[in-house]
Motif scaffolding. Sequence first.
Motif, PDB file in Angstrom:
ATOM      1  N   ARG A 226       0.801  -1.219   0.004  1.00 45.73           N
ATOM      2  CA  ARG A 226      -0.025   0.134  -0.072  1.00 45.73           C
ATOM      3  C   ARG A 226       0.929   1.379   0.043  1.00 45.73           C
ATOM      4  O   ARG A 226       1.807   1.341   0.604  1.00 45.73           O
ATOM      5  N   HIS A 227       0.441   2.174  -0.774  1.00 44.14           N
ATOM      6  CA  HIS A 227       1.093   3.443  -0.855  1.00 44.14           C
ATOM      7  C   HIS A 227       0.172   4.645  -0.841  1.00 44.14           C
ATOM      8  O   HIS A 227      -0.991   4.629  -1.168  1.00 44.14           O
ATOM      9  N   ALA A 228       0.584   5.798  -0.334  1.00 46.80           N
ATOM     10  CA  ALA A 228      -0.439   6.836  -0.002  1.00 46.80           C
ATOM     11  C   ALA A 228       0.058   7.921  -1.065  1.00 46.80           C
ATOM     12  O   ALA A 228       1.111   8.155  -1.407  1.00 46.80           O
ATOM     13  N   VAL A 229      -1.175   8.629  -1.260  1.00 47.83           N
ATOM     14  CA  VAL A 229      -0.844   9.818  -2.413  1.00 47.83           C
ATOM     15  C   VAL A 229      -1.653  10.938  -1.644  1.00 47.83           C
ATOM     16  O   VAL A 229      -2.760  10.764  -1.206  1.00 47.83           O
ATOM     17  N   LEU A 230      -1.060  12.128  -1.665  1.00 47.29           N
ATOM     18  CA  LEU A 230      -1.713  13.416  -1.043  1.00 47.29           C
ATOM     19  C   LEU A 230      -1.856  14.370  -2.065  1.00 47.29           C
ATOM     20  O   LEU A 230      -0.941  14.560  -2.992  1.00 47.29           O
ATOM     21  N   ALA A 231      -2.821  15.128  -1.858  1.00 44.63           N
ATOM     22  CA  ALA A 231      -3.006  16.386  -2.919  1.00 44.63           C
ATOM     23  C   ALA A 231      -2.928  17.629  -1.778  1.00 44.63           C
ATOM     24  O   ALA A 231      -3.717  17.697  -1.167  1.00 44.63           O
ATOM     25  N   SER A 268       3.635  11.715  -3.884  1.00 44.78           N
ATOM     26  CA  SER A 268       3.881  10.585  -3.195  1.00 44.78           C
ATOM     27  C   SER A 268       5.232  10.043  -2.964  1.00 44.78           C
ATOM     28  O   SER A 268       5.997  10.637  -3.856  1.00 44.78           O
ATOM     29  N   GLU A 269       5.414   9.124  -2.190  1.00 39.65           N
ATOM     30  CA  GLU A 269       7.124   8.536  -2.243  1.00 39.65           C
ATOM     31  C   GLU A 269       7.300   7.597  -3.097  1.00 39.65           C
ATOM     32  O   GLU A 269       6.192   6.836  -3.220  1.00 39.65           O
ATOM     33  N   GLY A 270       8.392   7.572  -3.773  1.00 41.95           N
ATOM     34  CA  GLY A 270       8.838   6.506  -4.436  1.00 41.95           C
ATOM     35  C   GLY A 270       9.844   5.484  -3.922  1.00 41.95           C
ATOM     36  O   GLY A 270      10.671   5.014  -4.377  1.00 41.95           O
ATOM     37  N   THR A 271       9.480   5.225  -2.604  1.00 39.51           N
ATOM     38  CA  THR A 271       9.960   4.228  -1.840  1.00 39.51           C
ATOM     39  C   THR A 271       9.364   3.050  -1.463  1.00 39.51           C
ATOM     40  O   THR A 271       8.195   3.198  -1.831  1.00 39.51           O
ATOM     41  N   VAL A 272       9.491   2.178  -0.584  1.00 39.65           N
ATOM     42  CA  VAL A 272       8.791   1.021  -0.360  1.00 39.65           C
ATOM     43  C   VAL A 272       7.810   1.295   0.483  1.00 39.65           C
ATOM     44  O   VAL A 272       7.797   2.139   1.354  1.00 39.65           O
ATOM     45  N   GLY A 273       6.520   0.761   0.518  1.00 38.82           N
ATOM     46  CA  GLY A 273       5.592   1.077   0.922  1.00 38.82           C
ATOM     47  C   GLY A 273       5.058   0.127   2.114  1.00 38.82           C
ATOM     48  O   GLY A 273       5.887  -0.786   2.695  1.00 38.82           O
ATOM     49  N   GLU A 274       3.673  -0.170   2.529  1.00 38.14           N
ATOM     50  CA  GLU A 274       3.410  -0.952   3.525  1.00 38.14           C
ATOM     51  C   GLU A 274       2.844  -2.339   3.072  1.00 38.14           C
ATOM     52  O   GLU A 274       1.808  -2.292   2.281  1.00 38.14           O
ATOM     53  N   THR A 275       3.602  -3.555   3.497  1.00 38.52           N
ATOM     54  CA  THR A 275       3.273  -4.850   2.819  1.00 38.52           C
ATOM     55  C   THR A 275       1.893  -5.096   3.128  1.00 38.52           C
ATOM     56  O   THR A 275       1.650  -5.050   4.743  1.00 38.52           O
ATOM     57  N   LEU A 276       0.829  -5.620   2.737  1.00 34.43           N
ATOM     58  CA  LEU A 276      -0.322  -6.093   3.222  1.00 34.43           C
ATOM     59  C   LEU A 276      -0.452  -7.627   3.199  1.00 34.43           C
ATOM     60  O   LEU A 276       0.303  -8.100   2.204  1.00 34.43           O
ATOM     61  N   ALA A 277      -1.150  -8.185   4.337  1.00 39.96           N
ATOM     62  CA  ALA A 277      -1.030  -9.530   4.337  1.00 39.96           C
ATOM     63  C   ALA A 277      -1.832 -10.283   3.416  1.00 39.96           C
ATOM     64  O   ALA A 277      -1.727 -11.430   3.359  1.00 39.96           O
ATOM     65  N   SER A 278      -2.855  -9.623   2.672  1.00 38.85           N
ATOM     66  CA  SER A 278      -3.348 -10.568   1.683  1.00 38.85           C
ATOM     67  C   SER A 278      -3.836  -9.331   0.486  1.00 38.85           C
ATOM     68  O   SER A 278      -3.985  -8.217   0.815  1.00 38.85           O
ATOM     69  N   PRO A 279      -4.257  -9.756  -0.659  1.00 42.03           N
ATOM     70  CA  PRO A 279      -4.530  -8.967  -1.806  1.00 42.03           C
ATOM     71  C   PRO A 279      -5.910  -7.994  -1.372  1.00 42.03           C
ATOM     72  O   PRO A 279      -6.768  -8.705  -1.260  1.00 42.03           O
ATOM     73  N   ASP A 280      -5.708  -6.755  -1.340  1.00 41.21           N
ATOM     74  CA  ASP A 280      -6.953  -5.926  -1.098  1.00 41.21           C
ATOM     75  C   ASP A 280      -6.763  -4.872  -1.448  1.00 41.21           C
ATOM     76  O   ASP A 280      -5.582  -4.086  -1.089  1.00 41.21           O
ATOM     77  N   ASN A 281      -7.421  -3.972  -2.321  1.00 39.41           N
ATOM     78  CA  ASN A 281      -7.167  -2.600  -2.803  1.00 39.41           C
ATOM     79  C   ASN A 281      -8.016  -1.713  -1.951  1.00 39.41           C
ATOM     80  O   ASN A 281      -8.181  -0.489  -2.546  1.00 39.41           O
ATOM     81  N   GLU A 282      -8.738  -2.086  -0.755  1.00 33.54           N
ATOM     82  CA  GLU A 282      -9.547  -1.076   0.087  1.00 33.54           C
ATOM     83  C   GLU A 282      -8.554   0.032   0.004  1.00 33.54           C
ATOM     84  O   GLU A 282      -7.616   0.004   0.359  1.00 33.54           O
ATOM     85  N   GLN A 283      -9.525   1.150   0.673  1.00 33.11           N
ATOM     86  CA  GLN A 283      -8.669   2.336   1.303  1.00 33.11           C
ATOM     87  C   GLN A 283      -8.052   2.155   2.444  1.00 33.11           C
ATOM     88  O   GLN A 283      -8.725   1.323   3.285  1.00 33.11           O
ATOM     89  N   GLY A 284      -6.750   2.360   2.782  1.00 29.83           N
ATOM     90  CA  GLY A 284      -6.300   2.295   4.066  1.00 29.83           C
ATOM     91  C   GLY A 284      -6.086   3.807   4.939  1.00 29.83           C
ATOM     92  O   GLY A 284      -6.298   4.674   4.262  1.00 29.83           O
ATOM     93  N   ASP A 285      -5.792   3.580   6.234  1.00 31.88           N
ATOM     94  CA  ASP A 285      -5.453   4.703   6.965  1.00 31.88           C
ATOM     95  C   ASP A 285      -4.145   5.559   6.635  1.00 31.88           C
ATOM     96  O   ASP A 285      -3.035   4.798   6.074  1.00 31.88           O
ATOM     97  N   ILE A 286      -4.184   6.739   6.431  1.00 31.76           N
ATOM     98  CA  ILE A 286      -2.944   7.324   6.278  1.00 31.76           C
ATOM     99  C   ILE A 286      -2.595   8.364   7.576  1.00 31.76           C
ATOM    100  O   ILE A 286      -3.321   8.937   7.988  1.00 31.76           O
ATOM    101  N   GLY A 287      -1.636   7.773   8.498  1.00 27.24           N
ATOM    102  CA  GLY A 287      -1.131   8.103   9.715  1.00 27.24           C
ATOM    103  C   GLY A 287      -0.949   9.672   9.429  1.00 27.24           C
ATOM    104  O   GLY A 287      -0.028  10.206   8.590  1.00 27.24           O
ATOM    105  N   ILE A 288      -1.157  10.466  10.528  1.00 27.52           N
ATOM    106  CA  ILE A 288      -0.805  11.773  10.833  1.00 27.52           C
ATOM    107  C   ILE A 288       0.984  12.036  10.517  1.00 27.52           C
ATOM    108  O   ILE A 288       1.309  12.784  10.083  1.00 27.52           O
ATOM    109  N   ASP A 289       1.448  11.182  11.373  1.00 28.00           N
ATOM    110  CA  ASP A 289       3.043  11.248  11.386  1.00 28.00           C
ATOM    111  C   ASP A 289       3.546  11.020   9.686  1.00 28.00           C
ATOM    112  O   ASP A 289       4.486  11.913   9.387  1.00 28.00           O
ATOM    113  N   TYR A 290       2.962  10.202   9.107  1.00 22.89           N
ATOM    114  CA  TYR A 290       3.389  10.221   7.671  1.00 22.89           C
ATOM    115  C   TYR A 290       3.005  11.496   6.832  1.00 22.89           C
ATOM    116  O   TYR A 290       3.869  11.834   6.136  1.00 22.89           O
TER     117      TYR A 290
END
Length: 395
Positions: A226-231, A268-290
Motif C-alpha cells: 500500500r502507498h499513500a497519495v496526497l493532494a 507521493s513517495e517513490g520508496t517501499v510502502g506497507e506490505t499487506l497480508a493479503s491482496p486487497d485494494n480497499e482504502q487504508g488509513d494514512i497516519g498523521i505522522d506520515y
Amino acid sequence: MQTYDAIVLGAGVIGSSVAYHLARLGCTNVLVLDRTQIGAGTTSQSSGILRTHYSVIENVRLAQASWQVFNDFAGYLGDEEASAGMVKCGYLIAAPDGSKLPPLRASLQAQQAQGIEVRLLDAREAQALLPIARFDDAALIGYEPEAGFADAYLVATSFARAARRLGVKIREGVEVEMLLLEGGKVAGVRTSQGTFFSDKVISTQNIWATDIERWTGIASPVVPERHAVLALETPSAPYTFQMPVYKDLGSPGMLYCRSYGGKQMLVSEGTVGETLASPDNEQGDIGIDYMVEVGAQVAERFPAYEAAGIASSWTGVYDVTPDWNPVLGGLPDVPGLVVGYGFSGHGFKLSPAVGRVLAQAALGLATDVDITAYALERFRNGGLLTGKYGLGAVS
Ligand SMILES: Cc1cc2nc3c(=O)[nH]c(=O)nc-3n(C[C@H](O)[C@H](O)[C@H](O)COP(=O)(O)OP(=O)(O)OC[C@H]3O[C@@H](n4cnc5c(N)ncnc54)[C@H](O)[C@@H]3O)c2cc1C
C-alpha cells in the motif's frame, strides 16, 4: 458450451489493453472477466505519470512504444471520442551529488541513445519551468519535454470500449474461481457464473495474481504493497498544468509531484510502502505522522508549501515483485497460459505496449518488443531486472 479463442482475466488497464490488442490482431472471439468493474482495481488509484525515464533499458523500450500510443490515443483506437486525459507538461528529474547521480546520468544517456528527446538543464532553466521549486542543490537535472501524465481509468475504459466495438465480450461482476487444465494445458476457467472454455488464458490480475499459484502450483512472486497519495494546496503557489512532473531524487522519499486539477500538488513517495497480508485494494488509513513527514519533505523542496493544506488523500496498492518489475509472457509449464502482473507501481505508462506484446505472445506471434528479460524464470536463474536507483523509486 461457451468457447472462446482467448479469455482475459482482469479488466484493469492491462487486461483492457490486452483485449483490444487481441482483437486488433484478428482474434475477436475474446471474453474478458472481472469480478468488479472495468478499471475499478488498482488502475483507478493510479497517479498516471507518463515518462520514458527508467534505469532498466527494457522498461525504456516498452515506455517508448507506449508513448507513441498515448500521443495519438484517439487515432490509435480509431475512436475520436477516446481520450487518455493527457497533460503533456514534461518530466523533470534531479539529483544532488551522491549515490543517485551516476544512475541518473547513465539513464539519461541511455534514453538519448534510444532517440528520446531528453535535455540537461541548469538550475536556472529548471526554475523557469517549475518556479515553485528550488534547485540549488541539484548536481544534474534531466528534462523530458514530451512526458507528462494522463488518466489511467479513462485509458482502461477507452481500451475496453474499443475492444467491445471489435467484438470482444467483457463481463463484469464475474469471479474467476479456477483455471481449468486438461493434460497439463489450459482448457478454460470456472467462474461464479459458469464455465468458459478456451485454450488461451491471459491473466492480468495484478495483486490477485497469487490465484495463479493456487491454481497451478507455480509461484507468483508478487506482494500487495500500500502507498499513500496526497493532494496539497497553497493559494500562493499553485502547481499549474504548465509545470512539469517533478522527480526529486534528493528527498529521502524520492518524491514524485505533479499538478492535480491545475492548482494542487499530487505527491507521493517513490520508496517501499506497507506490505499487506493479503491482496486487497480497499482504502487504508494514512497516519498523521506520515503526512507530517511527507509535508516536511515537500516544504524542503517547495518552500511555499510549508503553509500548504491537505486537500485530499487516498491509498493505492502496488503489485510488487522482488525486483520491482513485471512478469510478462507465457508460463512454459502451463501451455496456453500467459501472464502480465507485478507492475510494482509503474504499469500504467507501459500499458499500451504491454497489452500488445501479451496479445502477441498469447497468439504465438513474435512480440514487437523483446520481453524475454521479463520471464518468470529470472527469479530462479538470477537475471533480476533491479533498477539502478534501488527498490521502489523509478525502476
Ligand atoms: C497509488 C498508485 C500510483 C500509481 N502511479 C503510477 C504512475 O504514476 N505511473 C504509472 O505508470 N503507473 C502507476 N501506478 C501503477 C499502475 O496504475 C498499475 O500498474 C496499473 O494500473 C495496473 O493495472 P492492472 O490492469 O495490472 O491491474 P488492476 O487495475 O488492479 O486490474 C486487475 C483486475 O483483475 C481483476 N481480478 C483479479 N482477480 C480476479 C479473479 N479471480 N476473477 C475476476 N477478476 C479478477 C480485479 O478485479 C481487477 O479489476 C500506480 C499505482 C498506484 C496504486
